[in-house]
Design a protein around this motif. Structure first.
Motif, short mmCIF file in Angstrom:
data_model
loop_
_atom_site.label_atom_id
_atom_site.label_comp_id
_atom_site.label_asym_id
_atom_site.label_seq_id
_atom_site.Cartn_x
_atom_site.Cartn_y
_atom_site.Cartn_z
N ASP A 23 8.39 -6.80 -11.05
CA ASP A 23 7.33 -6.16 -11.83
C ASP A 23 6.50 -5.18 -11.00
O ASP A 23 5.59 -4.54 -11.54
N ASP A 24 6.78 -5.07 -9.71
CA ASP A 24 6.06 -4.16 -8.83
C ASP A 24 6.89 -2.91 -8.62
O ASP A 24 7.96 -2.95 -8.01
N TRP A 28 10.91 -1.06 -5.88
CA TRP A 28 12.12 -0.35 -6.31
C TRP A 28 12.25 0.96 -5.55
O TRP A 28 11.28 1.69 -5.38
N THR A 29 13.46 1.29 -5.13
CA THR A 29 13.69 2.52 -4.37
C THR A 29 13.33 3.77 -5.17
O THR A 29 13.01 4.80 -4.58
N GLY A 30 13.35 3.68 -6.48
CA GLY A 30 12.98 4.82 -7.32
C GLY A 30 11.49 4.91 -7.61
O GLY A 30 11.04 5.87 -8.25
N GLY A 31 10.72 3.92 -7.17
CA GLY A 31 9.26 3.96 -7.36
C GLY A 31 8.81 3.57 -8.76
O GLY A 31 7.63 3.66 -9.08
N ARG A 32 9.75 3.17 -9.60
CA ARG A 32 9.41 2.69 -10.95
C ARG A 32 10.24 1.45 -11.23
O ARG A 32 11.35 1.31 -10.71
N ILE A 33 9.73 0.59 -12.07
CA ILE A 33 10.41 -0.65 -12.40
C ILE A 33 11.79 -0.36 -12.96
O ILE A 33 11.95 0.48 -13.86
N LEU A 141 -11.97 -0.69 -6.00
CA LEU A 141 -11.95 -1.78 -6.97
C LEU A 141 -11.98 -1.23 -8.40
O LEU A 141 -11.24 -1.70 -9.27
N ASP A 142 -12.79 -0.21 -8.64
CA ASP A 142 -12.85 0.41 -9.96
C ASP A 142 -11.48 0.97 -10.35
O ASP A 142 -11.03 0.80 -11.48
N PHE A 143 -10.82 1.62 -9.41
CA PHE A 143 -9.48 2.16 -9.67
C PHE A 143 -8.51 1.04 -10.04
O PHE A 143 -7.75 1.14 -11.01
N TYR A 144 -8.52 -0.03 -9.25
CA TYR A 144 -7.61 -1.14 -9.53
C TYR A 144 -7.86 -1.75 -10.90
O TYR A 144 -6.92 -2.09 -11.63
N MET A 145 -9.13 -1.90 -11.26
CA MET A 145 -9.46 -2.51 -12.55
C MET A 145 -8.96 -1.68 -13.72
O MET A 145 -8.71 -2.21 -14.80
N ARG A 146 -8.79 -0.40 -13.52
CA ARG A 146 -8.30 0.49 -14.57
C ARG A 146 -6.79 0.70 -14.52
O ARG A 146 -6.22 1.40 -15.35
N SER A 147 -6.14 0.11 -13.53
CA SER A 147 -4.71 0.32 -13.32
C SER A 147 -3.88 -0.54 -14.26
O SER A 147 -4.27 -1.64 -14.64
N ARG A 148 -2.70 -0.05 -14.55
CA ARG A 148 -1.77 -0.73 -15.45
C ARG A 148 -1.39 -2.12 -14.90
O ARG A 148 -1.19 -3.04 -15.65
N GLY A 149 -1.31 -2.28 -13.60
CA GLY A 149 -0.89 -3.55 -13.02
C GLY A 149 -1.99 -4.58 -12.85
O GLY A 149 -1.77 -5.65 -12.30
N TRP A 150 -3.20 -4.27 -13.37
CA TRP A 150 -4.34 -5.18 -13.18
C TRP A 150 -4.04 -6.58 -13.70
O TRP A 150 -4.40 -7.56 -13.05
N GLY A 156 -5.24 -10.52 -6.90
CA GLY A 156 -4.93 -10.26 -5.49
C GLY A 156 -5.63 -9.02 -4.97
O GLY A 156 -6.17 -9.02 -3.86
N TRP A 157 -5.63 -7.94 -5.76
CA TRP A 157 -6.31 -6.71 -5.35
C TRP A 157 -7.81 -6.95 -5.16
O TRP A 157 -8.39 -6.53 -4.18
N ALA A 158 -8.41 -7.62 -6.13
CA ALA A 158 -9.86 -7.88 -6.06
C ALA A 158 -10.19 -8.77 -4.87
O ALA A 158 -11.16 -8.51 -4.13
N GLY A 159 -9.39 -9.79 -4.65
CA GLY A 159 -9.61 -10.68 -3.52
C GLY A 159 -9.53 -9.94 -2.20
O GLY A 159 -10.32 -10.18 -1.28
N ARG A 160 -8.59 -9.02 -2.11
CA ARG A 160 -8.43 -8.23 -0.88
C ARG A 160 -9.65 -7.35 -0.63
O ARG A 160 -10.14 -7.26 0.50
N VAL A 161 -10.13 -6.69 -1.66
CA VAL A 161 -11.31 -5.84 -1.52
C VAL A 161 -12.52 -6.68 -1.12
O VAL A 161 -13.31 -6.28 -0.25
#
Length: 169
Positions: A23-24, A28-33, A141-150, A156-161
């Motif tokens: 799902d990440d 993928w070598t093509g940069g998309r799922i 963090l604002d960017f991540y919260m608006r991202s499709r993968g949120w 994990g992203w929020a914890g890292r920040v």
């Protein structure tokens, strides 16, 4: 080199080892799922960015070399004060050099081109490193919260920040 070692320590701890979550898109070598081969990511070195590398078998020395050449030097981490170098480096590894620099530029209210040119570098070096770092983390963090993968990766992203914010105090 001291800045690099400080940055390296935090980011390696956050990145962990090898993953190949289908799902990440970075795995993928093509940069998309489901585009290209599912080769995974190791310590933030992704198949999408390095499709020709054997990601799973990268050595720690190879990872350090890539981190230094392709991330640390491009954000001018050798010229930035801590904690700014750490915040910029970790963002570059996690989200890309351009995005990392955009967050810094947003924090400084500069034109957002994602390039750490003379104007950006001068502003970074003359500003308050802790204030700029905190603002960049908020932008990240604002960017991540608006991202499709949120929904999948948000915790994990929020914890890292948050951990990075705690580390730079």
């Amino acid at each position: 080199m001291d800045n690099f070692l400080s940055c390296l320590s935090f980011t390696l701890e956050m990145e962990g080892g090898y993953t190949n979550n289908p799902d990440d898109p970075g795995n993928w070598t093509g940069g998309r799922i489901k585009v290209g081969q599912l080769r995974g990511t190791k310590c933030g070195i992704s198949a999408a960015s390095y499709p020709a590398l054997d990601i799973q078998n990268l050595s720690l020395e190879a990872i350090k070399d890539i981190y230094y050449k392709d991330y640390f030097m491009l954000i001018h981490g050798d010229k930035l004060q801590l904690p700014l170098a750490m915040v910029a480096f970790d963002a570059a590894v996690n989200a890309g050099v351009k995005k990392s620099i955009v967050w810094l530029q947003q924090s400084l209210k500069l034109q957002e081109d994602g390039i750490c040119g003379p104007q950006t570098l001068s502003a970074l070096m003359s500003g308050n490193p802790l204030e700029i770092s905190r603002e960049a983390l908020a932008r990240r963090l604002d960017f991540y919260m608006r991202s499709r993968g949120w929904d999948i990766f948000g915790l994990g992203w929020a914890g890292r920040v948050i951990k990075l914010a705690q580390a730079i105090v």
